[in-house]
Write a protein that holds these residues in place. Structure first.
Motif, PDB file in Angstrom:
ATOM      1  N   ALA A 278       0.836  -1.204   0.000  1.00 35.69           N
ATOM      2  CA  ALA A 278       0.000   0.000   0.000  1.00 35.69           C
ATOM      3  C   ALA A 278       0.871   1.253   0.000  1.00 35.69           C
ATOM      4  CB  ALA A 278      -0.891   0.001   1.228  1.00 35.69           C
ATOM      5  N   ASN A 279       0.336   2.317  -0.553  1.00 38.70           N
ATOM      6  CA  ASN A 279       1.005   3.621  -0.496  1.00 38.70           C
ATOM      7  C   ASN A 279       0.659   4.230   0.863  1.00 38.70           C
ATOM      8  OD1 ASN A 279       2.219   6.053  -0.885  1.00 38.70           O
ATOM      9  ND2 ASN A 279       0.855   6.735  -2.502  1.00 38.70           N
TER      10      ASN A 279
ATOM     11  N   GLY B 151       6.959   0.689   1.147  1.00 40.81           N
ATOM     12  CA  GLY B 151       8.002   0.321   0.185  1.00 40.81           C
ATOM     13  C   GLY B 151       9.349   0.156   0.857  1.00 40.81           C
ATOM     14  N   GLU B 152       9.660   1.053   1.776  1.00 38.13           N
ATOM     15  CA  GLU B 152      10.921   0.957   2.517  1.00 38.13           C
ATOM     16  C   GLU B 152      10.930  -0.290   3.406  1.00 38.13           C
ATOM     17  OE1 GLU B 152      13.744   3.788   5.346  1.00 38.13           O
ATOM     18  OE2 GLU B 152      11.795   4.529   4.683  1.00 38.13           O
TER      19      GLU B 152
ATOM     20  N   LYS C 113       0.873  -0.541  -4.747  1.00 32.68           N
ATOM     21  CA  LYS C 113      -0.485  -0.691  -5.279  1.00 32.68           C
ATOM     22  C   LYS C 113      -0.934   0.579  -6.000  1.00 32.68           C
ATOM     23  CE  LYS C 113      -3.085  -2.854  -2.501  1.00 32.68           C
ATOM     24  NZ  LYS C 113      -3.902  -3.299  -1.384  1.00 32.68           N
ATOM     25  N   ASP C 114      -0.454   1.724  -5.536  1.00 34.98           N
ATOM     26  CA  ASP C 114      -0.828   3.023  -6.093  1.00 34.98           C
ATOM     27  C   ASP C 114       0.453   3.739  -6.531  1.00 34.98           C
ATOM     28  OD1 ASP C 114      -1.741   5.558  -6.670  1.00 34.98           O
ATOM     29  OD2 ASP C 114      -2.299   6.054  -4.613  1.00 34.98           O
TER      30      ASP C 114
ATOM     31  N   LEU D 241       4.161   9.568  -2.679  1.00 37.03           N
ATOM     32  CA  LEU D 241       4.323   8.675  -1.535  1.00 37.03           C
ATOM     33  C   LEU D 241       3.686   9.272  -0.287  1.00 37.03           C
ATOM     34  CD1 LEU D 241       7.977   7.310  -1.752  1.00 37.03           C
ATOM     35  CD2 LEU D 241       5.849   6.218  -2.456  1.00 37.03           C
ATOM     36  N   ASN D 242       2.913   8.456   0.405  1.00 33.67           N
ATOM     37  CA  ASN D 242       2.322   8.849   1.672  1.00 33.67           C
ATOM     38  C   ASN D 242       3.413   8.752   2.737  1.00 33.67           C
ATOM     39  OD1 ASN D 242       1.209   8.665   4.278  1.00 33.67           O
ATOM     40  ND2 ASN D 242      -0.750   7.987   3.458  1.00 33.67           N
ATOM     41  N   ARG D 243       3.826   9.880   3.265  1.00 34.15           N
ATOM     42  CA  ARG D 243       4.940   9.896   4.218  1.00 34.15           C
ATOM     43  C   ARG D 243       4.540   9.494   5.627  1.00 34.15           C
ATOM     44  NH1 ARG D 243       7.512  15.615   3.790  1.00 34.15           N
ATOM     45  NH2 ARG D 243       5.382  16.074   4.330  1.00 34.15           N
ATOM     46  N   GLY D 244       3.281   9.569   5.958  1.00 32.70           N
ATOM     47  CA  GLY D 244       2.838   9.221   7.305  1.00 32.70           C
ATOM     48  C   GLY D 244       3.244  10.266   8.326  1.00 32.70           C
TER      49      GLY D 244
END
Length: 194
Positions: free
Chosen positions: A87-88, A126-127, A146-147, A152-155
């Protein structure tokens, strides 16, 4: 879980989940955790107790119990081939040994007070998958998001400075992931490829 925070926010001890937001998004886990902690603070105030709270993020490391928990399932899906992509999304992690150590530190530190965020770092999925693939190349770890079109969603970035100020040192996430997988292998939850 609070819409006023974004990936540029630093999440620290004054930050709380928004109960209405949790209800509206049906995030009952975060809702329950928040209500429970608020109840503990209220009970401590009424009784004149000195309460100190350790708030860990997603906890990984060796399993003490013989069964899987939600945190470990989060990792296992990337090792078994059940997840073909990641997941992103990003998640904050901490080693279970560090959570135990944080409890000892706040107990043994007379000046400890209030809330303590217990987090080592935040990783994008990804990391996380790249670390797992480097450590355990024998497993079918996904290397595609997936996306792939969105940024990138950094959170969230969680601050662990309050714990570090009382002497905490955190195990790196790579060590935590390694020990999680080794524990899954030892408990024969995750087969060791031949």
């Amino acid at each position: 879980m609070n819409p006023q925070y974004n990936s540029d926010s630093v999440i620290d001890e004054p930050c709380w989940s928004d109960l209405e937001y949790c209800k509206n998004t049906k995030n009952w886990y975060c809702y329950g955790k928040t209500v429970a902690e608020q109840g503990a603070w209220e009970a401590a105030r009424k009784r004149g107790l000195d309460l100190v709270v350790v708030n860990p993020v997603l906890v990984l490391g060796p399993l003490l119990q013989p069964t899987l928990n939600a945190s470990t399932i989060h990792i296992l899906k990337y090792l078994t081939g059940s997840a073909k992509t990641y997941a992103n999304a990003s998640q904050a992690y901490v080693h279970v040994k560090d959570v135990a150590e944080a409890h000892v530190k706040v107990y043994e530190t007379p000046e400890a007070n209030g809330r303590y965020i217990c987090a080592e770092s935040t990783l994008h999925r990804g990391e996380l998958c790249r670390i797992l693939a480097k450590q355990f190349s024998e497993y079918p770890i996904p290397m595609r998001c997936k996306d792939e079109k969105s940024p990138l969603n950094r959170g969230f970035r969680f601050s662990n400075l309050k714990l570090k100020d009382i002497g905490m040192e955190f195990a790196p996430i790579s060590e935590c992931l390694y020990e999680t997988v080794k524990s899954l292998q030892e408990k024969q939850i995750l087969p060791v490829p031949s």
